[in-house]
Design an enzyme around this catalytic site. Structure first.
Site, short mmCIF file in Angstrom:
data_model
loop_
_atom_site.label_atom_id
_atom_site.label_comp_id
_atom_site.label_asym_id
_atom_site.label_seq_id
_atom_site.Cartn_x
_atom_site.Cartn_y
_atom_site.Cartn_z
N THR A 42 16.31 -12.70 57.52
CA THR A 42 16.59 -14.00 58.12
C THR A 42 16.07 -14.13 59.53
O THR A 42 15.66 -15.21 59.96
CB THR A 42 18.12 -14.24 58.10
OG1 THR A 42 18.55 -14.23 56.75
CG2 THR A 42 18.50 -15.56 58.74
N ASP A 124 12.68 -11.02 51.87
CA ASP A 124 14.13 -11.18 51.94
C ASP A 124 14.65 -9.83 51.46
O ASP A 124 14.13 -9.26 50.49
CB ASP A 124 14.57 -12.28 50.97
CG ASP A 124 16.06 -12.54 51.04
OD1 ASP A 124 16.45 -13.68 51.31
OD2 ASP A 124 16.85 -11.59 50.79
N SER A 125 15.64 -9.28 52.11
CA SER A 125 15.99 -7.88 51.81
C SER A 125 16.54 -7.70 50.40
O SER A 125 16.65 -6.58 49.91
CB SER A 125 16.96 -7.33 52.84
OG SER A 125 18.24 -7.85 52.66
N SER A 126 16.88 -8.80 49.73
CA SER A 126 17.29 -8.68 48.32
C SER A 126 16.12 -8.19 47.47
O SER A 126 16.32 -7.69 46.37
CB SER A 126 17.77 -10.04 47.79
OG SER A 126 18.85 -10.47 48.54
N THR A 156 19.79 -8.67 56.28
CA THR A 156 21.09 -8.02 56.36
C THR A 156 21.65 -7.64 54.98
O THR A 156 22.46 -6.73 54.88
CB THR A 156 22.12 -8.96 57.04
OG1 THR A 156 22.13 -10.20 56.35
CG2 THR A 156 21.77 -9.17 58.49
N ASP A 157 21.19 -8.36 53.94
CA ASP A 157 21.83 -8.17 52.63
C ASP A 157 21.78 -6.72 52.14
O ASP A 157 22.76 -6.22 51.61
CB ASP A 157 21.18 -9.09 51.58
CG ASP A 157 21.54 -10.55 51.81
OD1 ASP A 157 22.49 -10.80 52.59
OD2 ASP A 157 20.88 -11.43 51.23
N1 ASN Z 1 19.04 -12.92 52.64
C1 ASN Z 1 18.83 -12.40 53.93
C2 ASN Z 1 18.20 -11.03 53.78
O1 ASN Z 1 18.87 -10.09 53.51
C3 ASN Z 1 20.10 -12.33 54.70
C4 ASN Z 1 19.96 -12.04 56.17
O2 ASN Z 1 19.05 -11.39 56.64
N2 ASN Z 1 20.90 -12.49 56.98
O3 ASN Z 1 17.01 -10.91 53.90
#
Ligand code: ASN
Length: 607
Positions: A42, A124-126, A156-157
């Protein structure tokens, strides 16, 4: 653009005065270099068709326009881009920071020069996979010697998974690797990205914290201890079983006691081989044996079983336990981790013991993220056989768990104790050292008390030892000092928390010991401090004093009297000491006892 530019160093090395470090003509004096690997997340996302997605080739350009994260004047005047490339930025000069000087890491506040390596595609970390972890690891390894620290920008995910995995993959790490990201893109007016990036850069550039860490919302955590706990707060991460390594409030305060200590002379290397045949299985009431069976089928090689509470599973489900046992018999490594956010697995319940019988390994207080990535790392070690891998899983490798130190609490002759000491000498974190210290303290303190070595006790006390602890027989240093009659030692112990009421396994207090060994001065001091015999002991004293009177042992009688015994207390046959002495004609004893009694009645009970 990631090449180190030795030319700049050499050219600028002609500047010889550290005092001039803040002058643009001599920037070489105080620069720290940080490599920022931007993997996505993000922090660098923008809105496209109403959804957030990573934006390529925008991050460096945007940061360059933000004076809080980049000092363009410094960059121009030091011809920074020429040497470090156009993807390099530099933080403004920070205000003097006493903490840095305190730790002697830097006499100067350093300029943090950071180069951004942007991945393509940004993720996106997912979307992260173990290959991406490997890529990050290799990039760090390749650039390891050119930088003082590393910052990984990451979504963050799945950041907790990547942080855990990197902590294991990075062997013999000596420099900080800090993952960070944000909940709101850095391009937004209100965002957490700027603070997170700044904090991570400042710590990575100025402190030698040889760990894979995660920095978020003013806190630096050990990477393999964190878990994402909030999707809607800037305070998104928690490290439930380990306090932060650092907090960035008015000052950046590093908790050096908790920071992992380098324990090897081996060179840094990154192991990118990871086993993907691993999984997480969460127990729930009513889970069927067939679900468990299906999950544990080949190619599965390692499973983190998330159990209830302190590591419990139903002990009335033989069907389920059978599947687990079959799998461990077949060589699947199953780690028992708790579903609870905080706490550790233990074997205090029957429902926990059944899992050990089924061949599971206790995961201590590891997070499921850490346990899973540890499995992935350990299972990929081709040079190890199954037993060695299991052993490694149960050990604390990078501070991801508190090792099982139950053995350390038993006794010195327990061979596990020796192992724990040996291990902790090479692998140590604050918690392990504390456990070892607590295990060793009673023995060492008792030994010091025996020889009257107050200096040794002081040293133990300074280590944070509790001098009230008893040894395997419950004998405290005060017991030992009382036996030996070391008055000064008794005094020291009493004024440093020792209890006059401590009882050893025989029910004896320090006062009983002092009486037995006729330590008159010690008896007086203990009595002054409030030591007393129990009612039962006072009754028993009657018989004891009768036999002392019969033997003409006046010293003995005096000690009992000083210790609080009533000289008129009758013995088992109803006679008092004075009657016994009279009966056998020991006039001197009678006179002595009478003198004692009148002295006592004059001065009150306590001498
Ligand atoms: N979907 C985002 C990720 O993990 C969430 C984030 O970074 N806040 O890439």
């Amino acid at each position: 653009s990631l090449q180190l530019h030795p030319g700049r160093r050499r050219k600028l090395s002609s500047c010889n005065s550290i005092e001039n470090a803040d002058l643009i003509t001599s920037p070489c004096a105080a620069e720290a270099r940080v490599l920022v690997i931007n993997t996505g997340g993000t922090i660098g996302m923008t809105l496209h068709d109403d959804v957030l997605a990573p934006q390529a080739n925008a991050f460096v350009k945007s940061l360059r326009k933000l004076p809080i994260v980049h000092d363009e004047t410094y960059a121009q005047q030091t011809r920074m881009y020429e040497y470090y490339g156009s993807d390099t930025l530099v933080l403004p000069k920070p205000a003097p920071h006493p903490d840095l000087q305190f730790h002697g890491l830097s006499k100067q506040n350093k300029r943090i020069v950071y180069t951004i390596l942007e991945y393509n595609p940004l993720l996106d970390s997912s979307n992260m996979t173990t290959d991406d972890w490997g890529r990050i690891g290799k990039d760090i390894e390749r650039n390891y010697e050119s930088y003082d620290g590393f910052v990984i920008l990451h979504g963050t995910d799945t950041m907790a998974y990547t942080a855990s995995a990197l902590s294991f993959m990075c062997e013999h790490l000596g420099k900080p690797i800090i993952l960070t990201g944000s909940q709101v893109p850095i391009y937004e007016m209100r965002n957490d990205g700027r603070d997170n990036l700044l904090g991570a850069l400042l710590i990575a550039g100025q402190f030698v914290i040889p760990e894979v860490c995660l920095y978020f919302y003013n806190k630096l955590y050990r990477g393999n201890r964190v878990t994402k706990v909030d999707a809607g707060s800037f305070n998104a991460f928690s490290s439930p079983n380990l306090p932060p390594l650092a907090t960035a409030e008015v000052d950046i305060a590093i908790n050096w006691d908790t920071v992992w200590r380098a324990n090897t002379t081996a060179k840094f290397q990154v192991k990118t081989e990871l086993n993907r045949n691993v999984g997480l299985l969460r127990l729930f009431p009513g889970i069927t044996a067939s679900t468990v069976k299906a999950f544990l089928q080949p190619p599965m090689e390692g499973v983190v079983l998330e159990t209830y509470g302190s590591g419990n599973a139903p002990d009335n489900r033989p069907d389920l336990l059978e599947q687990l046992k079959k799998a461990t018999d077949a060589g699947v490594i199953i780690i028992n981790c708790t579903q609870c956010l905080r706490g550790s697995v233990s074997t205090s319940y029957a429902t926990g013991k059944v899992l050990i019988e089924a061949g599971l390994i206790a995961g201590g207080d590891m997070t499921p993220e850490a346990a899973l990535s540890k499995l992935s790392y350990v299972l990929a070690k081709k040079e190890l056989d199954l037993e060695a891998k299991k052993k490694m899983m149960a050990e604390n490798l990078r501070g991801e768990m508190i090792a099982d130190l139950a053995g350390a609490k038993l006794c010195l002759s327990d061979s596990r104790f020796i192992q724990v000491i040996a291990k902790s000498l090479s692998v140590s974190c604050k918690e392990e050292l504390e456990a070892i210290r607590d295990a060793l303290t009673p023995t060492l303190a008792c030994a010091a008390a025996k020889i009257g070595d107050i200096e040794a006790l002081k040293a133990l006390k300074e280590m944070g030892s509790n001098l009230c602890l008893g040894d395997y027989d419950g004998r405290t240093p005060l017991h030992v000092a009382a036996c030996e009659g070391h008055l000064k030692m008794v005094q020291y112990l009493l004024s440093h928390g020792a209890s006059v009421h401590a009882k050893d396994r025989y029910g004896d207090t320090p006062l009983c010991n002092a009486v037995r060994f006729r330590r008159k001065e010690v008896v007086k001091l203990l009595r002054k401090t409030g030591a007393h015999f129990s009612r039962h002991e006072l009754e028993e004293a009657g018989t004891e004093m009768c036999s002392l009177a019969a033997n003409g042992d006046m010293d003995g009688l005096e000690i009992w009297s000083l210790a609080g015994a009533d000289l008129n207390q009758p013995g088992y046959d109803g006679q008092t000491a004075i009657q016994v002495a009279q009966a056998i004609g020991k006039k001197d004893v009678v006179a002595f006892l009478l003198r004692l009694m009148s002295k006592k009645s004059k001065s009150g009970v306590i001498q």
